[in-house]
Scaffold this active site. Sequence first.
Site, short mmCIF file in Angstrom:
data_model
loop_
_atom_site.label_atom_id
_atom_site.label_comp_id
_atom_site.label_asym_id
_atom_site.label_seq_id
_atom_site.Cartn_x
_atom_site.Cartn_y
_atom_site.Cartn_z
N TYR A 23 81.92 -14.84 15.43
CA TYR A 23 82.14 -14.76 16.87
C TYR A 23 83.41 -15.50 17.26
O TYR A 23 83.86 -16.41 16.55
CB TYR A 23 80.96 -15.35 17.65
CG TYR A 23 80.86 -16.85 17.55
CD1 TYR A 23 81.49 -17.67 18.49
CD2 TYR A 23 80.17 -17.44 16.51
CE1 TYR A 23 81.42 -19.05 18.39
CE2 TYR A 23 80.10 -18.83 16.40
CZ TYR A 23 80.72 -19.63 17.34
OH TYR A 23 80.66 -20.99 17.22
N PHE A 63 87.71 -21.23 23.09
CA PHE A 63 87.09 -22.54 22.93
C PHE A 63 86.35 -22.70 21.59
O PHE A 63 86.03 -23.81 21.18
CB PHE A 63 86.12 -22.86 24.09
CG PHE A 63 84.98 -21.90 24.23
CD1 PHE A 63 83.83 -22.03 23.45
CD2 PHE A 63 85.03 -20.85 25.16
CE1 PHE A 63 82.77 -21.15 23.60
CE2 PHE A 63 83.98 -19.97 25.30
CZ PHE A 63 82.84 -20.11 24.52
N PHE A 83 82.45 -13.33 24.74
CA PHE A 83 82.36 -13.45 23.30
C PHE A 83 82.66 -12.12 22.64
O PHE A 83 82.28 -11.06 23.16
CB PHE A 83 80.93 -13.87 22.87
CG PHE A 83 80.55 -15.26 23.26
CD1 PHE A 83 80.78 -16.33 22.41
CD2 PHE A 83 79.92 -15.50 24.48
CE1 PHE A 83 80.41 -17.62 22.75
CE2 PHE A 83 79.54 -16.79 24.83
CZ PHE A 83 79.78 -17.84 23.98
#
Length: 459
Positions: free
Chosen positions: A57, A67, A130
């Site tokens: 991911y 992030f 995501f």
Amino acid sequence: MTTDKDQSMDDQSPAVVFAAKGIDVTPSRDEGVLKVVKNQGEDGDRPMIGDKVAVHYTGKLINGKKFDSSMERKKPFTFSLGKGQVIKGLDIGVSSMQRGEVCMLLCKPAYAYGSAGCPPKIPPNAMLQFEVELLSFQGEVLTDDGGITRRIKVKGEGYNNPNDGSTVHVHLEGRCEERLFDSRDVHFVVGESEDMGVPLGVDRAMEKMQKGECCMLYLKPKYGFGKEGRAQYKIGPNSDLVYEVTLNNFQKAKESWELDQKEKLKLSATAKQKGTQYFKAGRYLQAVVQYQRVVSWLEMEFGVGKEEQQKLQDFLLAAQLNLAMCYLKLREYALVVENCNKVIELDEKNEKALYRRGKARLFRNEFSLAMSDFKLVLQVNPSNRAARDQVSICQRNIREHHEKDKKIYANMFQKFAERDVKAGKGKRRRGEDSGVMNENHQVAIKRRRRSQDHGQDCP
């Protein structure tokens, strides 16, 4: 994970992409998690609650700032689905995927980190996106030997589970190679499902289930109908089984700490009797369950008087000796030794414990230890012919083992000697070659000197 055909999608803002193509995958349809498929996965089932999933991911804020990324760590991320190990949005999104699928997920704050955020990288009330690739998934393995695997179709209520001795009310459907052979509502006592024709694997899974749960259980033969099969259902030997089980209700049994000593002794007598019935029927794993009950009830008990203490100890020693016999039949020799050791701690001259420990050690090729045990048996009971025969077997095995060692070492030393001889010949050849070269070198030097002396005489 990104392909050329998906580049146009990556160039667009998340809001545009999800507004145009996003599918709401939340159970409540509140658009808390939107999904866009980039690459279709393989046809087949999807992950279920409790499955161990492996994904790659990349997580970004809505402004595109990254992030976190498992891709950058070059290691897939694994977690148990639906167990709260990741944010709610990922649990929901991954549960909608197929193996090999790549998708984009947009998670609203309530399905991400909410008002708290996750400082310093994720601010409060942040919407997250995501890109996820589902690499693999597999069910939850309930036993150390991998004999029972569970996959949850419908999550149960609360956190209460049946315990050993509970009465459970279930609906079950059993299949073998896709053929439905059993479909019924049934109730049984956990630990005694065999009495109702329900295999051990279903029984053992009960203590993991919650009321209302529906799950798939994949049973290896050991936890199904074993090497005998089940003629009643036309199931042959060593067959894998699949059961769909719904736990409709259950009544818990008293926990061990809730029982007084009189109750424990009464229950132990019943469990011992039932264990013996299972043992005689060749149901050794079911017998183990019964004898383990006795041990769990009595191993920490202490009698008030000498007579009561002796009664407790007799029950406990009998259960541990019976466990050792069951494990001998199951070829679990380390567990045989473990249970015999517990008996010998309380009764160092226990003939059965010494003999069974010796048998287990013999099967583990620990011949010297086994012989020591059988000799101890003969010290306790010199007329034990079985132990005397076992001593002879151990002695023969030790001799054979020594003979094998001699042959191995003899062959080893012979190979070393042959290697040394070859190495010596090689050195001699190199020495001879070196001698010839040195002789030629000396001749050449002499010739050069004569040539130089002759040259000095020339005008």
